[in-house]
Design a protein around this motif. Sequence first.
Motif, PDB file in Angstrom:
ATOM      1  N   UNK A 159     -10.801  23.802  -2.579  1.00  0.00           N
ATOM      2  CA  UNK A 159     -11.023  22.463  -2.024  1.00  0.00           C
ATOM      3  C   UNK A 159     -10.576  21.381  -2.997  1.00  0.00           C
ATOM      4  N   UNK A 160     -10.580  21.703  -4.283  1.00  0.00           N
ATOM      5  CA  UNK A 160     -10.434  20.712  -5.356  1.00  0.00           C
ATOM      6  C   UNK A 160      -9.246  19.760  -5.198  1.00  0.00           C
ATOM      7  N   UNK A 192      -8.843  12.727  -4.373  1.00  0.00           N
ATOM      8  CA  UNK A 192      -8.790  11.355  -3.857  1.00  0.00           C
ATOM      9  C   UNK A 192     -10.118  10.948  -3.218  1.00  0.00           C
ATOM     10  N   UNK A 193     -10.916  11.911  -2.777  1.00  0.00           N
ATOM     11  CA  UNK A 193     -12.239  11.602  -2.227  1.00  0.00           C
ATOM     12  C   UNK A 193     -13.163  11.138  -3.344  1.00  0.00           C
ATOM     13  N   UNK A 235     -13.479  17.044   6.964  1.00  0.00           N
ATOM     14  CA  UNK A 235     -12.602  16.061   7.608  1.00  0.00           C
ATOM     15  C   UNK A 235     -13.281  14.695   7.714  1.00  0.00           C
ATOM     16  N   UNK A 236     -14.603  14.659   7.633  1.00  0.00           N
ATOM     17  CA  UNK A 236     -15.331  13.389   7.636  1.00  0.00           C
ATOM     18  C   UNK A 236     -14.873  12.490   6.505  1.00  0.00           C
ATOM     19  N   UNK A 237     -14.384  13.077   5.413  1.00  0.00           N
ATOM     20  CA  UNK A 237     -13.995  12.278   4.253  1.00  0.00           C
ATOM     21  C   UNK A 237     -12.748  11.433   4.502  1.00  0.00           C
ATOM     22  N   UNK A 238     -12.071  11.660   5.625  1.00  0.00           N
ATOM     23  CA  UNK A 238     -10.921  10.817   5.975  1.00  0.00           C
ATOM     24  C   UNK A 238     -11.311   9.347   5.992  1.00  0.00           C
ATOM     25  N   UNK A 270      -5.002  13.349   0.783  1.00  0.00           N
ATOM     26  CA  UNK A 270      -6.146  14.111   1.278  1.00  0.00           C
ATOM     27  C   UNK A 270      -5.815  15.017   2.454  1.00  0.00           C
ATOM     28  N   UNK A 271      -4.753  14.712   3.194  1.00  0.00           N
ATOM     29  CA  UNK A 271      -4.531  15.351   4.494  1.00  0.00           C
ATOM     30  C   UNK A 271      -4.243  16.844   4.376  1.00  0.00           C
TER      31      UNK A 271
END
Length: 366
Positions: free
Chosen positions: A329-330, A335-336, A129-132, A48-49
């Motif tokens: 963004x995809x 992984x999100x 970044x909240x999805x971290x 995700x990073x």
Amino acid sequence: MSGSVFGTIFRVSTWGESHGKAIGAVIDGCPAGLPLCEADIQPYLDRRKPGSGKYVTQRKEADEVQILSGIFDGKTTGTPISLLVYNTSQRSSDYTEIAQNYRPGHADYTFDEKYGFRDYRGGGRSSGRETTGRVAAGAIAIKILNRLGIDVCAYTRSIGPVSIHPDTFDREAITQTATGMPDKKASADAEAFLETCIKNQDSSGGVIECCVTGLPAGIGDPVFDKLDARLASAIMSIGAVKAVEIGDGIEVSSRKGSENNDAFCIKDGQVSKKTNHAGGILGGISDGSPVLLRAHIKPTPSIFQPQQTIGRDHMERTLQIKGRHDPVIVPRAVVVVESMTALTILDLMLSNMGARMDHLEKIYTK
């Protein structure tokens, strides 16, 4: 701010902002005795990073996770698990111009209208970044599901006009291609399309597909907590998602019942279906077939073309953003979607343990 907690039994609270000191999650309800360390979580955060490929933002974040609580002697204790990821590459100056102006396609205007105040640095709490925190928590849910024989696999189905071909599906390619596609030829075509977008200072949307195998029949409830309803809610909570399909999705609206119904049969002594148009869910409850869903992702709203907008003073003006932004963004959202699917399924499975007397008797009767 409400709305930062997900789940009923396996409960996840995410916290932090794009340009704050750190970001993370707290998990309550994880069963005790699960072997767990940072190395179990880090590979998911690495997918995700930012800064990890040509078609993602070049913000350089290590996204190294720290487990602060809930672990003793390498195993979960049943107490809250706190996960921390420090932000190390903030460039808040990139957002100075939007402090008083609203970016088209972003939550700037609506956030201001709700709270009368906003953290304009990268969108603050509204940032992707909240999805971290979601991914870190999802890694733990996936580990639990894997121990139960359940596999969750998400991948890029399409970017712009380019779609994968089912005959050339290669699961290993998901983490090998820059697009997250399980099809190297389709990925090359998608990359060529993205190069055109970048040249034109534009962006692209796409579709992420997620397949869950090994899920037993009987998970989910028939009314408000339908498995498909909970999955749709979870996936729609991801900022860039604008539509969710289960099974054959919107295609079913143009079919006859005789074409859409999945015939039951017995295969190897087990209840099975000859087709899976329903995507593994009937009446809001899993039917034992693979659960299949698709998330439709909008184009990245941060594009470098001049755009018409308004400011906090409600005066019209032209805005041209700068900074480090994904042209698509995809790939990072794959992984999100995988994580939110796993969190939803695990939470419903834990809730399902009390649905029948024979389940309780297996646990508590000596």
